[in-house]
Write an enzyme that holds these catalytic residues in place. Structure first.
Site, short mmCIF file in Angstrom:
data_model
loop_
_atom_site.label_atom_id
_atom_site.label_comp_id
_atom_site.label_asym_id
_atom_site.label_seq_id
_atom_site.Cartn_x
_atom_site.Cartn_y
_atom_site.Cartn_z
N TYR A 56 46.05 31.75 37.69
CA TYR A 56 46.17 30.99 36.45
C TYR A 56 46.77 29.62 36.76
CZ TYR A 56 46.48 30.69 31.35
OH TYR A 56 46.28 30.35 30.03
N SER A 156 34.90 38.79 20.92
CA SER A 156 36.15 38.76 21.66
C SER A 156 37.32 38.74 20.68
CB SER A 156 36.22 37.52 22.55
OG SER A 156 36.29 36.34 21.75
N ARG A 178 26.20 38.89 23.26
CA ARG A 178 25.22 39.48 24.16
C ARG A 178 24.54 40.67 23.48
NH1 ARG A 178 27.11 42.28 27.62
NH2 ARG A 178 29.33 42.20 27.09
N GLY A 247 37.17 28.72 27.37
CA GLY A 247 37.01 29.79 28.35
C GLY A 247 35.70 29.62 29.09
#
Length: 339
Positions: A56, A156, A178, A247
Site C-alpha cells: 500500500y 462492491s 461482471r 481503484g
C-alpha cells in the site's frame, strides 16, 4: 480503569497469516484527553491486507497494529474529556490508529461519537466506503436531482454505498457488473438498494439507455476497475463529464479515447480517501460528512453491505481468505472482538 488488551501486531511486511501474531499488553487508566475503549467490530478491507503486505502507498512504522475501521465502546475517560462519556459508541476519526485489538487508548480528538440508533455493522464500516462514495459524488461534478452517475464494480462495498447515496440525493445510478450465473439475483438486489439500472459489461457496450433519453447522459463516472470496462463507460458520458478512478481491480490502465478528450472535453481524475483526510482544514467538513451519513443510516436510506462476523482469534484463516471471499453482494468480513 486499566485493562489487559490483546492486539494483532506485525513486525515485518508479508502475508497476514504469516506475519500477524496475537500479543497481550497492559493498558493504563486514561489520563487528560485520553479514552480507554473496547473494540467491538472491525472490518477487513483490501487496503488493510495490502498494508500488511507492504504493497500500500502508506507504509506504517513497524511494529504496527493493522485496521483503520472499527466501532468501539468507551470504558473510561480522562479528566479533561468533555464530549464523550462511558458507554458511548465511537468510530475512528483519524487513520492509522490500529483497530485490530480488543482494547485501545485513543485521544478524544481522534474519535467520533456514534449517534443513537445506528446498528453496530453500519457504524463499524462508516469511515472508508461510505465516506469514499460520499466524497466522490459530492466533490467532482455539479450534480442536480435527476442527473445520472454511472459506476463499475457496482456490487462492491463502495458501489453499494454509491447506489444508496445517489438514491438519497435523487440521482439516477446506473451500475455495471461482471456477468455471472446469479446475475438476475444480483440485479434484483442492487435495484432493491436503489440502483436505477444494472448492466453487465456486455450490455454496457450496446445499451440504448442514454441515446433513448431514458436517463440523462452521465455527468459523473466512478471507476474501480479500469481497462476496457472503464472505456465502455466513457462512451456514454455527457459533454464535460468527469471520470473519477478510485481503484484498479483489472490491473489495467484507464483508457481515454481521443474523441472523449477533444469532442467531449472530459476530465479524468483520481480519488484517495486517505489523502482527502490528510489535507489541512478538513476536520469540520469531515465531521459534517459523518453526521450526514449517520442520518442516512438512521433514516433507513443507507445500510451496510452483507457481512460475516468472525472471531478475531481466527485471524489467520480469516485474513488469508479475506480477498477471496466470493459473494454476489460484496460480502464484508468483520473481526468480532466481543467474545
Amino acid at each position: 480503569m486499566s485493562c489487559l488488551a490483546k492486539v494483532l501486531r506485525y513486525s515485518d511486511f508479508g502475508e497476514p497469516g504469516n506475519v500477524l501474531k496475537i500479543y497481550s499488553e497492559n493498558l493504563p487508566a486514561p489520563e487528560k484527553s485520553k479514552l480507554l475503549v473496547k473494540v467491538l467490530l472491525a472490518p477487513i478491507n483490501p487496503a488493510d491486507i495490502n498494508t500488511i503486505q507492504g504493497r500500500y502507498p502508506v507504509k506504517p512504522e513497524l511494529p504496527a497494529i493493522p485496521g483503520n475501521e472499527c466501532v468501539a465502546e468507551i470504558l473510561s475517560v480522562g479528566s479533561s474529556v468533555k464530549n464523550i462519556k462511558v458507554g458511548d459508541l465511537v468510530v475512528p476519526f483519524k487513520t492509522g490508529l490500529g483497530a485490530w485489538r480488543t482494547h485501545a487508548i485513543y485521544d478524544e480528538d481522534d474519535i467520533f461519537k456514534v449517534p443513537e440508533g445506528v446498528p453496530l455493522p453500519e457504524a463499524a464500516q462508516i469511515t472508508v466506503n461510505p465516506c469514499t462514495a460520499f466524497r466522490m459524488i459530492k466533490d467532482f461534478a455539479d450534480l442536480k436531482p435527476g442527473d445520472t452517475v454511472i459506476q463499475n464494480g457496482a456490487n462492491s462495498s463502495c458501489g453499494q454505498n454509491v447506489i444508496q447515496i445517489c438514491k438519497a440525493l435523487d440521482l439516477n445510478c446506473v451500475g455495471v457488473v461482471r456477468d455471472r450465473p446469479e446475475i438476475n439475483q444480483l440485479v434484483a438486489y442492487l435495484k432493491s438498494l436503489g440502483a436505477s439500472e444494472i448492466l453487465t459489461e456486455e450490455q454496457c457496450r450496446s445499451t440504448q439507455l442514454f441515446k433513448s433519453k431514458q436517463f440523462r447522459r452521465p455527468k459523473l463516472a466512478l471507476n474501480c476497475v479500469g481497462g476496457k470496462n472503464a472505456l465502455e463507460m466513457v462512451k456514454h458520458m455527457d459533454h464535460g463529464g468527469i471520470m473519477v478512478t478510485y481503484g484498479g481491480m483489472s490491473r489495467e490502465p484507464v483508457l481515454a479515447s481521443t474523441s472523449s478528450l477533444i469532442f467531449k472535453d472530459m476530465q479524468f481524475r483520481g480519488f484517495w480517501m486517505t489523502r482527502w483526510k490528510e489535507q489541512t482544514g478538513r476536520s469540520e467538513e469531515a465531521k459534517k460528512m459523518l453526521e450526514e451519513l449517520f442520518q442516512m443510516i438512521i433514516s433507513g436510506k443507507l445500510k451496510a453491505p452483507d457481512h460475516k462476523l468472525v472471531s478475531f482469534e481466527e485471524f489467520q484463516k480469516t485474513t488469508e481468505n479475506a480477498l477471496n471471499l466470493k459473494g454476489f453482494s460484496g460480502t464484508k468480513i468483520m473481526l468480532d472482538f466481543r467474545t
